[in-house]
Scaffold this active site. Structure first.
Site, mmCIF file in Angstrom:
data_model
loop_
_atom_site.group_PDB
_atom_site.id
_atom_site.type_symbol
_atom_site.label_atom_id
_atom_site.label_comp_id
_atom_site.label_asym_id
_atom_site.label_seq_id
_atom_site.Cartn_x
_atom_site.Cartn_y
_atom_site.Cartn_z
ATOM 1 N NE ARG A 138 7.306 0.529 4.747
ATOM 2 C CZ ARG A 138 6.085 0.001 4.710
ATOM 3 N NH1 ARG A 138 5.916 -1.253 4.339
ATOM 4 N NH2 ARG A 138 5.035 0.723 5.041
ATOM 5 C CE LYS B 273 27.604 -3.703 -8.340
ATOM 6 N NZ LYS B 273 27.653 -2.544 -9.243
ATOM 7 N NE ARG C 68 -1.850 -2.348 2.781
ATOM 8 C CZ ARG C 68 -1.974 -3.615 2.366
ATOM 9 N NH1 ARG C 68 -2.952 -3.951 1.582
ATOM 10 N NH2 ARG C 68 -1.124 -4.538 2.749
ATOM 11 C CB THR C 69 3.599 2.499 2.163
ATOM 12 O OG1 THR C 69 2.889 2.111 3.334
ATOM 13 C CG2 THR C 69 4.287 3.823 2.414
ATOM 14 C CG HIS D 19 3.796 3.959 8.334
ATOM 15 N ND1 HIS D 19 4.042 4.774 7.262
ATOM 16 C CD2 HIS D 19 3.228 2.837 7.828
ATOM 17 C CE1 HIS D 19 3.650 4.157 6.149
ATOM 18 N NE2 HIS D 19 3.151 2.980 6.468
#
Lengths: 296, 142
Positions: free
Chosen positions: A97, A76, A48-49, A125
């Site tokens: 996130r 890497k 959703r986000t 959030h």
């Protein structure tokens, strides 16, 4: 302007974003951010986000570029700091996130471009909280004075802590219902009571007769040492139609999603179930957030 | 037990018994420090029953710099010595901010990956991590 934590925001800023989202949603306003580029950097899973931020960008006339950790130089050994410093040169704003708590704040400290926190571990959030407030206000016409029941794992769910803080700011009344051991941190509750004079009640059994809003989150079975205890608690903290018998007719049920088995499927079709609408509200709210971040 | 007076430097008295080593660490006085340092542990004290004392030759600890000692030993007293006389005496107070020192008590904080720590004291005397927002007591930081 960075959007890192609901703690950084004043009530008038939040109200401005909610008003703006409402106007965008109703088609009365187009955010003035077309032509800008948004970078979405999700170092862990999201449905959703991420998608609603990308949709919000497109619907606002922006473009987006997407960072995929599995095909990036993270493989890497590139550091988080070097990654965000590099991407800063490709975009006008970044949504991040990351599983580490404080990662979005660190990025905001080292970057000149706006950083929006898309969830940092168990901490914050903020845009989910804005969506929650928007969904409550849209359905109930106000936030102040409402009885909001927060139900489920109140210890680990980041959405619950941020929402409780915002509800304090907006003078709602909060009831906390959680299994033993998954209660909201007592010092945090005390802080909210002192800071906002927030009225907080605590219950251990599902009982919603007084609630205007019921906000549910998942009980995470992996948090329990004993699998049998986990099963017993998750079953007792599953909301069934029968649990809603004494509830108000205009109760609003919200959930940040994904939901697994904490709400009986038959509830999805009830008029009180607003969680999919809540997820859809993510687009206009995040359009308003992008405008807020990019225009200051 | 006899320890020489120092001519120039700092004497840190009334350190909580057993905390002298942590005080040395906070002041970054290690094996490469070029002057004499005396560490007295479990010294009998009327007020504290037992206490630690640290005498550091050649270093005048600033008031701001000394306040970090309060994280491990609130109530420690600082005596700045010049020409073998006490030039200034003060008791350490918890610092309003702690930067680049200690560690966040949250194992999932981004500072666990090497970011420089930053803590700010709140009204109740606890410290909030600038990054993960976790609140900790002073002694949890060091």
């Amino acid at each position: 302007m960075d959007v890192i934590s609901i703690r950084d925001m004043e009530k008038k800023d939040i109200e401005g974003i909610l008003d703006s989202a409402e106007a965008i949603h109703a088609g009365r306003k187009k955010p003035g951010i077309s032509g800008k580029v948004l970078a979405t950097l999700f170092f862990e899973a999201s449905t959703r986000t991420k998608l609603s931020f990308q949709s919000a960008a497109l619907r606002s006339g922006m473009e987006f570029i997407d960072f995929l950790p599995e095909t990036s130089s993270l493989k890497k050994g590139e550091s988080f700091e070097d990654t965000v410093k590099t991407v800063e040169g490709y975009a006008d704003a970044l949504v991040i996130r990351h599983p580490r708590e404080g990662s979005a704040r660190l990025a905001a400290d080292i970057l000149g471009k706006p950083v929006i926190n898309g969830g940092d571990g168990g901490n914050q959030h903020p845009t989910q909280t804005l969506i929650d407030l928007y969904s409550i206000r849209k359905n109930k016409g106000r936030i102040k004075g409402l009885n909001v029941t927060l139900f489920g794992d109140l210890k680990h769910a980041r959405t619950m802590r941020s929402l409780a803080y915002a509800l304090g700011m907006f003078e709602a009344k909060v009831t906390l219902v959680s299994p033993q051991g998954l209660e909201m941190d007592q010092s945090y509750v005390k802080e909210l009571e002192e800071r906002f004079n927030l009225q907080v009640s605590v219950k251990t059994e599902p009982e919603f007769s007084e609630a205007d809003v019921l906000y549910v989150c998942r009980i995470q079975q992996e948090r329990f040492a004993d699998p049998l205890e986990a099963k017993r608690v998750t079953e007792r903290f599953m909301i069934r139609k029968a649990d809603l018998k004494g509830a108000k007719d205009d109760l609003v049920i919200l959930h940040p999603l994904p939901k697994i088995n904490e709400i009986e499927n038959s509830i999805d079709s009830m008029k009180q179930a607003k969680y999919f609408e809540q997820a859809h509200n993510g687009v206009p709210v995040r359009q308003a957030v992008l405008e807020y971040a990019l225009s200051r | 037990m006899q320890v020489d007076k120092i001519e120039m430097g700092t004497v840190i008295d009334h350190i909580k018994a057993g905390k002298a080593a942590k005080v040395m660490k906070l002041l970054e006085i290690g094996e490469n420090y070029p002057h004499r340092v005396a560490i007295l542990i479990n010294v009998p004290s009327k007020m504290m029953k037992t206490k630690d004392i640290v005498k550091i030759e050649g270093k005048a600890v600033s008031e701001e710099g000394a306040n970090i000692i309060a994280l491990v030993s609130p109530g420690a007293s600082i005596n700045l010595i010049r020409n073998s006389k006490i030039e200034k005496k003060f008791t350490v107070a918890l610092p309003k901010e702690v930067n680049g020192l200690g560690h966040c008590a949250n194992p999932n904080c981004i500072t666990a990956e090497g970011a420089k720590t930053r803590f700010k004291m709140e009204g109740d005397g606890r410290y909030r991590c600038h990054f993960c927002e976790r609140r900790s007591n002073a002694e949890e930081l060091v």
